[in-house]
Design a protein around this motif. Structure first.
Motif, short mmCIF file in Angstrom:
data_model
loop_
_atom_site.label_atom_id
_atom_site.label_comp_id
_atom_site.label_asym_id
_atom_site.label_seq_id
_atom_site.Cartn_x
_atom_site.Cartn_y
_atom_site.Cartn_z
N ARG A 163 16.56 1.57 4.91
CA ARG A 163 16.33 2.85 5.56
C ARG A 163 15.10 3.60 5.05
NH1 ARG A 163 20.99 4.43 8.46
NH2 ARG A 163 22.93 3.42 7.78
N ALA A 164 14.54 3.16 3.94
CA ALA A 164 13.42 3.89 3.34
C ALA A 164 12.24 3.97 4.30
CB ALA A 164 12.99 3.20 2.04
N PRO A 165 11.58 5.14 4.38
CA PRO A 165 10.44 5.28 5.29
C PRO A 165 9.23 4.47 4.83
CG PRO A 165 10.72 7.25 3.96
CD PRO A 165 11.91 6.39 3.67
N GLU A 166 8.31 4.23 5.78
CA GLU A 166 7.14 3.40 5.50
C GLU A 166 6.23 4.01 4.44
OE1 GLU A 166 5.99 0.38 6.63
OE2 GLU A 166 7.94 0.05 7.55
N ASP A 167 6.24 5.33 4.28
CA ASP A 167 5.37 5.91 3.27
C ASP A 167 5.94 5.79 1.86
OD1 ASP A 167 7.41 7.77 3.44
OD2 ASP A 167 6.10 9.52 3.66
N GLN A 168 7.12 5.17 1.75
CA GLN A 168 7.71 4.90 0.43
C GLN A 168 7.77 3.39 0.17
OE1 GLN A 168 11.41 7.04 0.71
NE2 GLN A 168 10.55 8.83 -0.32
N LEU A 169 8.48 2.66 1.03
CA LEU A 169 8.51 1.20 0.92
C LEU A 169 7.76 0.64 2.12
CD1 LEU A 169 12.17 0.41 -0.22
CD2 LEU A 169 10.15 0.88 -1.60
N ASN A 170 6.62 0.03 1.86
CA ASN A 170 5.67 -0.30 2.92
C ASN A 170 5.46 -1.81 3.00
OD1 ASN A 170 2.58 -0.72 3.79
ND2 ASN A 170 3.40 1.12 4.77
N ALA A 171 5.62 -2.35 4.21
CA ALA A 171 5.38 -3.78 4.42
C ALA A 171 3.92 -4.08 4.70
CB ALA A 171 6.26 -4.28 5.57
N LYS A 172 3.26 -3.18 5.41
CA LYS A 172 1.88 -3.43 5.82
C LYS A 172 0.98 -3.67 4.61
CE LYS A 172 -1.79 -1.52 8.74
NZ LYS A 172 -2.16 -0.44 9.67
N ALA A 173 1.23 -2.98 3.52
CA ALA A 173 0.41 -3.13 2.32
C ALA A 173 0.54 -4.52 1.71
CB ALA A 173 0.79 -2.07 1.29
N VAL A 174 1.65 -5.21 1.99
CA VAL A 174 1.88 -6.54 1.41
C VAL A 174 1.33 -7.64 2.30
CG1 VAL A 174 3.68 -8.15 0.63
CG2 VAL A 174 3.94 -5.69 0.24
N TYR A 175 1.33 -7.43 3.63
CA TYR A 175 1.15 -8.53 4.56
C TYR A 175 -0.18 -8.55 5.29
CZ TYR A 175 6.10 -8.85 3.59
OH TYR A 175 7.29 -8.95 2.96
N GLN A 176 -1.23 -8.05 4.68
CA GLN A 176 -2.54 -8.12 5.32
C GLN A 176 -3.03 -9.55 5.47
OE1 GLN A 176 -4.60 -5.52 6.74
NE2 GLN A 176 -2.47 -4.82 6.72
N PHE A 177 -2.49 -10.47 4.69
CA PHE A 177 -2.92 -11.87 4.79
C PHE A 177 -2.46 -12.51 6.09
CE2 PHE A 177 1.23 -12.07 2.88
CZ PHE A 177 1.81 -13.19 3.41
N THR A 178 -1.59 -11.83 6.87
CA THR A 178 -1.17 -12.38 8.14
C THR A 178 -2.17 -12.11 9.26
OG1 THR A 178 0.03 -10.37 8.82
CG2 THR A 178 1.23 -11.98 7.50
#
Length: 499
Positions: A112-127
């Motif tokens: 449930r955590a919002p994107e400005d706290q737990l963010n996927a985009k910051a991890v997956y730029q290699f995609t």
């Protein structure tokens, strides 16, 4: 740090994260639950000054941290952390700090955590080199949600009726080609079959027709673009990256030719490609061919390989559980004695087989960990999770918690039967397909596919595993069994039930 350690750390991120990247794209557009527990709301607040640091797992080494234990058996290491430290603990893999959230309440916060706290985009730029510019993690969260929302109509009931027929038909063709008896490397066979099914159901018949004429090879080259350097330097011109980029262009060219021919001829088949061709953004703009290609690749990466792995584990577990396999076959007799054809309605009636699939999702989740980056400090319970940490949940650990699942190491599909219904005791007990707003929109497609595959194969063949039950291959980017994993088959003497 040695080159080998750097390579292994990078491989960890690239392999463990890539399919989480694809799958969580689909999960973003799942059901958004309105109710939040008081504990969850309290956890998401910025931290009071006196909150505690997250407890650290003992046994780390200088420089490399817990990497040796993780490489030997990541699930055992993470499970040890839960036993010793509880639902929240930290550990290091090389230079990177991780925090693992374990258990239903911890999953509640994580999902449930919002994107400005737990963010996927910051991890997956290699995609981005694989999915393309302007889609997925190269788009804003709002645009990403809008793009994936276009796919909902293609998963409506009418489409699932058609998918069930395609899944059965492709599996029958596959079974007919096997002959009377022989041996297959099951992971390879399931990968081949699910590529055929997914390309035909999710993209279009024209792509399915190209599977043996170049598409499968290009798709494989895209998969090989997942590597150590690709995680840190996705644009570095290595041999693998050049092959990846050539494959991306080949796939884009193929899809563009198909879309151009559809526009010329006026053909409008009922598939994801056509749904995206008809779609319009909120501002009225149509999707470009390259955007459509990127979204279709996202869907294919998210669903195909994970389904192939789960199909493999399902077959293996059923073969070594003859009493439950007999129950599945008895159910098939009841369902198909009169109907004959595999349909959406008949597959829905196969509860015993579905529970076997779900038990394999519990015991053998294809993704053993999901990763987000902590962008700003957050509080969970009494603990600070600092910015810069990589936050994880591990289905492989959480699905074997003894206070959630009875006798958790045992294959027991009956645990999903009433009155036990162990997966229903908490919203986040079973997280193989995510949870909360991150529930995968393709979950029911995956269940349907696996049930169709094993309905046909169990109807046609008796199966035998002559070697010991295979161990998980944690070196792979999706956790299937160690290979080769050979299964013998012999065509059954009884007349086939399903057509």
């Amino acid at each position: 740090m040695s080159r080998e350690v750097r390579r292994v750390v990078g491989t960890l991120h690239a392999t463990g994260a890539f399919f989480d990247a694809a799958v969580c794209l689909l999960r973003r557009v799942g059901v958004e639950h309105r109710s939040h527990s008081v504990a969850t709301l309290r956890s998401a607040q910025l931290l009071p000054r006196l909150a505690k640091a997250v407890p650290e797992l003992v046994g780390g080494w200088p420089l490399i941290g817990h990497l040796p234990d993780f490489l030997r058996d990541p699930v055992s290491m993470l499970s040890r952390g839960w036993r010793e430290k509880g639902e929240l603990f930290r550990f290091r893999l090389g230079p990177r700090e991780f925090v693992l959230f374990t258990g239903p309440e911890a999953h509640d916060f994580y999902f449930r955590a919002p994107e400005d706290q737990l963010n996927a985009k910051a991890v997956y730029q290699f995609t981005v080199p694989i999915f393309g510019r302007g889609v997925a993690y190269d788009a804003s969260p709002e645009l990403m949600d809008e793009q994936l929302g276009f796919l909902f109509p293609a998963l409506r009931e009418a489409a699932m009726i058609r998918f069930a027929r395609i899944m059965s038909e492709e599996t029958r063709w596959f079974a007919d080609a096997l002959g009377e008896e022989g041996e297959v490397d099951l992971p390879v066979a399931m990968n081949e079959l699910t590529v055929r099914i997914a390309s035909r159901c999710l993209i279009g018949q024209e792509v399915r027709d190209q599977v043996d004429a170049g598409f499968a090879e290009a798709y494989h080259d895209l998969q090989k673009g997942i590597n150590t350097l690709g995680f840190f330097l996705p644009r570095l011109p290595t041999t693998a990256h050049r092959s990846r980029d050539r494959a991306r262009r080949r796939v884009a060219d193929l899809f563009s030719r198909i879309m151009s021919e559809r526009r010329r001829s006026g053909a409008c088949p009922d598939d994801f490609m056509q749904a995206l061709m008809h779609a319009r953004y909120k501002d009225g703009r149509a999707l470009s061919d390259d955007e459509i290609t990127g979204i279709l690749l996202t869907v294919l990466f998210a669903g195909q390989h994970t389904s192939a792995v789960l199909a493999t584990w399902t077959g293996l577990e059923l073969v070594r559980a003859p009493s439950y396999l007999a129950r599945v076959r008895d159910e098939m007799q009841d369902v198909y004695r009169e109907e004959g054809a595999v349909t959406l309605a008949s597959l829905k009636r196969q509860v015993a087989l579905e529970h076997a699939v779900r038990e394999c999702e519990r015991l053998h989740p294809p993704l053993i960990m999901l990763i987000r980056k902590v962008l700003k400090p957050v509080r969970y319970g009494d603990h600070i999770v600092p910015a810069g940490t990589l936050a994880m949940v591990s289905p492989a650990v959480s699905h074997r918690l003894p206070h959630v699942f009875a006798d958790p190491e045992r294959f027991s599909p009956e645990r999903f039967d009433p009155p036990a219904c162990e997966d229903k005791q908490h919203q986040y007990a079973l997280i193989g397909f995510g949870g909360g707003k991150h529930v995968c929109m393709g979950k029911h497609f995956a269940y349907l596919q696996l049930k169709a595959i094993w309905t046909v194969l169990l109807d046609r063949f008796d199966l035998y595993l002559d070697t010991v039950f295979p161990a998980p291959n944690y070196g792979s980017w999706v956790t299937g069994p160690e290979t080769p994993c050979r299964l013998r088959y012999r065509r059954r003497s009884q007349a086939s039930l399903v057509q």
